[in-house]
Design a protein around this motif. Structure first.
Motif, mmCIF file in Angstrom:
data_model
loop_
_atom_site.group_PDB
_atom_site.id
_atom_site.type_symbol
_atom_site.label_atom_id
_atom_site.label_comp_id
_atom_site.label_asym_id
_atom_site.label_seq_id
_atom_site.Cartn_x
_atom_site.Cartn_y
_atom_site.Cartn_z
ATOM 1 N N LYS A 240 13.514 6.172 -2.435
ATOM 2 C CA LYS A 240 14.329 5.164 -3.116
ATOM 3 C C LYS A 240 13.658 3.808 -3.197
ATOM 4 C CE LYS A 240 19.005 3.258 -3.141
ATOM 5 N NZ LYS A 240 20.347 3.286 -2.524
ATOM 6 N N LEU A 241 12.918 3.438 -2.177
ATOM 7 C CA LEU A 241 12.393 2.075 -2.084
ATOM 8 C C LEU A 241 10.911 1.947 -2.405
ATOM 9 C CD1 LEU A 241 14.151 0.892 1.221
ATOM 10 C CD2 LEU A 241 14.856 0.453 -1.147
ATOM 11 N N THR A 242 10.230 3.069 -2.629
ATOM 12 C CA THR A 242 8.788 2.980 -2.880
ATOM 13 C C THR A 242 8.400 3.690 -4.168
ATOM 14 O OG1 THR A 242 8.121 5.026 -1.730
ATOM 15 C CG2 THR A 242 8.424 3.052 -0.377
ATOM 16 N N GLU A 243 7.186 3.388 -4.604
ATOM 17 C CA GLU A 243 6.549 4.088 -5.708
ATOM 18 C C GLU A 243 5.102 4.353 -5.302
ATOM 19 O OE1 GLU A 243 6.713 1.511 -9.071
ATOM 20 O OE2 GLU A 243 5.735 -0.157 -8.043
ATOM 21 N N VAL A 244 4.471 5.312 -5.939
ATOM 22 C CA VAL A 244 3.086 5.640 -5.621
ATOM 23 C C VAL A 244 2.167 4.859 -6.546
ATOM 24 C CG1 VAL A 244 1.352 7.470 -5.466
ATOM 25 C CG2 VAL A 244 3.724 7.918 -4.770
ATOM 26 N N VAL A 245 1.290 4.051 -5.965
ATOM 27 C CA VAL A 245 0.328 3.246 -6.718
ATOM 28 C C VAL A 245 -1.065 3.578 -6.201
ATOM 29 C CG1 VAL A 245 -0.429 0.907 -7.298
ATOM 30 C CG2 VAL A 245 2.021 1.395 -7.012
ATOM 31 N N ASP A 246 -1.929 4.054 -7.096
ATOM 32 C CA ASP A 246 -3.295 4.430 -6.713
ATOM 33 C C ASP A 246 -3.295 5.406 -5.541
ATOM 34 O OD1 ASP A 246 -4.329 2.742 -8.671
ATOM 35 O OD2 ASP A 246 -4.369 1.019 -7.312
ATOM 36 N N GLY A 247 -2.333 6.322 -5.577
ATOM 37 C CA GLY A 247 -2.282 7.365 -4.571
ATOM 38 C C GLY A 247 -1.654 6.958 -3.251
ATOM 39 N N ARG A 248 -1.094 5.724 -3.180
ATOM 40 C CA ARG A 248 -0.497 5.256 -1.925
ATOM 41 C C ARG A 248 0.922 4.758 -2.186
ATOM 42 N NH1 ARG A 248 -4.504 1.217 1.082
ATOM 43 N NH2 ARG A 248 -3.031 1.691 2.765
ATOM 44 N N HIS A 249 1.789 4.953 -1.202
ATOM 45 C CA HIS A 249 3.156 4.460 -1.330
ATOM 46 C C HIS A 249 3.174 2.941 -1.205
ATOM 47 C CE1 HIS A 249 5.393 8.239 -1.386
ATOM 48 N NE2 HIS A 249 4.577 8.693 -0.454
ATOM 49 N N ARG A 250 3.900 2.293 -2.116
ATOM 50 C CA ARG A 250 4.086 0.855 -2.083
ATOM 51 C C ARG A 250 5.569 0.555 -2.299
ATOM 52 N NH1 ARG A 250 0.241 0.639 0.331
ATOM 53 N NH2 ARG A 250 -1.798 -0.286 -0.144
ATOM 54 N N ILE A 251 6.079 -0.426 -1.580
ATOM 55 C CA ILE A 251 7.480 -0.809 -1.754
ATOM 56 C C ILE A 251 7.657 -1.397 -3.147
ATOM 57 C CG2 ILE A 251 9.340 -2.286 -0.908
ATOM 58 C CD1 ILE A 251 8.047 -2.109 1.877
ATOM 59 N N LEU B 157 7.041 -0.731 5.920
ATOM 60 C CA LEU B 157 6.821 0.705 5.800
ATOM 61 C C LEU B 157 5.649 1.096 6.687
ATOM 62 C CD1 LEU B 157 7.046 3.539 4.529
ATOM 63 C CD2 LEU B 157 5.632 2.687 2.617
ATOM 64 N N LEU B 158 5.890 2.048 7.584
ATOM 65 C CA LEU B 158 4.853 2.605 8.437
ATOM 66 C C LEU B 158 4.691 4.081 8.102
ATOM 67 C CD1 LEU B 158 6.097 1.139 11.858
ATOM 68 C CD2 LEU B 158 4.445 0.108 10.296
ATOM 69 N N ALA B 159 3.520 4.626 8.345
ATOM 70 C CA ALA B 159 3.277 6.051 8.126
ATOM 71 C C ALA B 159 2.800 6.677 9.424
ATOM 72 C CB ALA B 159 2.243 6.259 7.028
ATOM 73 N N GLY B 160 3.309 7.865 9.721
ATOM 74 C CA GLY B 160 2.954 8.562 10.953
ATOM 75 C C GLY B 160 1.903 9.623 10.722
ATOM 76 N N ARG B 161 2.284 10.874 10.891
ATOM 77 C CA ARG B 161 1.333 11.993 10.774
ATOM 78 C C ARG B 161 0.603 11.969 9.445
ATOM 79 N NH1 ARG B 161 1.546 17.034 8.522
ATOM 80 N NH2 ARG B 161 0.400 18.708 9.600
ATOM 81 N N ASP B 162 1.366 11.666 8.376
ATOM 82 C CA ASP B 162 0.774 11.545 7.045
ATOM 83 C C ASP B 162 1.703 10.682 6.203
ATOM 84 O OD1 ASP B 162 2.919 13.240 6.249
ATOM 85 O OD2 ASP B 162 1.688 15.019 6.607
ATOM 86 N N ALA B 163 1.422 10.569 4.913
ATOM 87 C CA ALA B 163 2.210 9.696 4.032
ATOM 88 C C ALA B 163 3.649 10.159 3.887
ATOM 89 C CB ALA B 163 1.546 9.605 2.658
ATOM 90 N N ASP B 164 3.913 11.426 4.169
ATOM 91 C CA ASP B 164 5.276 11.953 4.067
ATOM 92 C C ASP B 164 6.004 11.934 5.405
ATOM 93 O OD1 ASP B 164 5.084 12.483 1.314
ATOM 94 O OD2 ASP B 164 3.960 14.330 1.743
ATOM 95 N N ASP B 165 5.504 11.139 6.338
ATOM 96 C CA ASP B 165 6.138 10.959 7.653
ATOM 97 C C ASP B 165 6.384 9.457 7.848
ATOM 98 O OD1 ASP B 165 7.053 11.293 10.257
ATOM 99 O OD2 ASP B 165 5.025 11.254 11.108
#
Length: 455
Positions: A224-235, A298-306
């Motif tokens: 809901k709060l992010t979009e993917v920009v250049d392969g990375r999540h951005r708020i 926004l923090l990422a754990g194991r991978d971008a989907d964590d």
């Protein structure tokens, strides 16, 4: 710093009950019924403007716009106004850790560390030690204001306020009979709410609320709060409500993130260290908080989907502070965190505090952790009364952890004298809230303050 007196554990239950009954001589229970604005009562708009002096000026029109929406919205944003009015009332002298802003929408659902869904208080920006009745009165006033906005009769609005207060009283009496650990472990599991709901329609609404809360996680927020920009999540940048942090803000947030880490216990630092900092943005939240500095990270754990979303909120002096003896905490973020840990049955594992740029105090918590609130607007009289009882019960449990529940129970007694008095106060103060709301809308119309009602 205040010096605490003898704790409840140093006195017998009989002594504590005697103290509670003695408080009736200073402040009879019937004395809580009266509300009449004094001739030197501060102008409510002036109180709000004074609060806004050190807030972000570009966001203040959003605050005023939200507060002009209705008397209930005004009440939500006017904790400072009501605090000054409560300070002019008779006091019991029976102190608890107050929520400080115990209106209906500051109760709700959240996840315990064990992933159980609990119902409890959920806002602590104004928490401070003070007379127990201040929280009870604010709750009762919010019940009457909400009932009126829903088109309920005055009799039903009064009944809902009585029931909220009676639930507080009877719960305090029950808790007064329990041992210390039993009170400390007391909690309201959300799964126990459904058996309390009588109508099928209301039960479906509760079930829907529980389902929505369980879905409100960091993973849901990622979509809901992010979009993917250049392969990375951005708020997502959606000013003025959600605005990407600038270079200077981003650097400051990375620095204070490290400082915040030090306020967590060792095992939680280890957990936090498994996440990496990805992005941050300024976010406008609530009504009364608008204009204070608030960010999400926004923090990422194991991978971008964590993902893990944390919220950073500026902690300012409680609106109660100028009306009460000095509290035990100098750091306002520490005050909020300590108050939340004391009042809630189970706490957020990422709750912490630190000092930010320009010496401003902040506290951190999870942005979404299965959190949810009731849809008070449109509740039937029966549903609102049931919800008011639930809030009164939750408030009693919170107060019982920090205050002398035996003394409070003895003060309240077994009759409905206190219940009726607080409900009468709620009726007359609800009238005052309508008047104050009208004063604010008139100030907006006259150009004294600027409002952005569409936000």
């Amino acid at each position: 710093m205040t010096t605490p007196g003898p704790g409840p554990g140093t006195r017998t239950p009989t002594d504590r009950a005697t103290q509670g009954r003695a408080a009736r001589k200073r402040t009879p229970r019937s004395a809580h019924a009266t509300w009449m604005a004094s001739i030197d009562r501060p102008d409510p708009v002036a109180v709000l403007e004074r609060q806004g002096r050190d807030r972000l000026p570009e966001l203040l029109p959003i605050r005023y716009g939200r507060m002009t929406a209705s008397p209930f919205a005004f009440l939500r944003g006017a904790a400072a106004v009501m605090a000054a009015d409560l300070a002019a009332q008779p006091r019991t002298g029976l102190t608890v850790q107050l929520c400080g802003d115990a209106h209906l929408l500051n109760f709700g659902l959240y996840a315990s560390p064990e992933r159980s869904l609990l119902f409890d208080l959920n806002d602590f920006d104004e928490t401070f030690p003070g007379p127990f009745e201040w929280d009870v009165k604010r709750l009762a006033v919010s019940v009457v204001v909400a009932a009126r906005e829903n088109g309920h009769s005055e009799a039903k609005a009064h009944r809902a306020a009585v029931e909220a207060t009676a639930a507080y009283r009877t719960s305090i009496h029950r808790l007064a009979g329990l041992g210390e650990l039993a009170v400390w472990y007391e909690r309201t599991d959300a799964d126990t709410l459904l058996p309390l709901v009588r109508s099928a329609r209301h039960r479906r609404r509760v079930e829907s609320s529980l389902t929505r809360a369980r879905r409100r996680t960091s993973l849901q927020a990622l979509g809901k709060l992010t979009e993917v920009v250049d392969g990375r999540h951005r708020i997502i940048n959606d000013p003025p409500l959600l605005e990407s942090a600038g270079t200077s803000d981003m650097a400051a947030l990375r620095k204070i993130f490290s400082d915040y880490r030090s306020t967590l216990s060792e095992e939680r630092r280890l957990l936090l260290d498994r996440y990496r900092f990805v992005d941050a943005a300024r976010k406008v939240v609530g009504v009364g908080s608008v204009g204070t500095r608030c960010f999400i990270v926004l923090l990422a754990g194991r991978d971008a989907d964590d993902p893990l979303f944390l919220q950073i909120k500026e902690a300012r002096k409680s609106v109660l502070e100028e009306h009460l003896p000095r509290g035990p905490y100098v750091h306002q973020g520490h005050r909020v965190v300590a108050g939340q840990r004391l009042l809630q049955a189970a706490g957020d594992i990422f709750l912490g505090w630190m000092t930010g740029p320009q010496g401003r105090a902040f506290y951190w918590r999870q942005l979404r952790d299965m959190k949810g609130s009731a849809d008070v607007a449109g509740m039937t009289p029966a549903a609102l009364t049931s919800y008011a009882r639930l809030c009164g019960t939750a408030l009693a449990r919170a107060h019982a952890r920090s205050g002398d529940r035996i003394a409070i129970a003895a003060y309240l007694g077994k009759s409905d004298t206190f219940d009726q008095a607080v409900a009468e106060f709620a009726r007359t103060y609800a009238d005052q809230t309508v008047t104050d709301h009208t004063t604010l809308t008139a100030a907006v119309a006259a150009g004294v303050v600027r409002a952005a009602p569409e936000l």
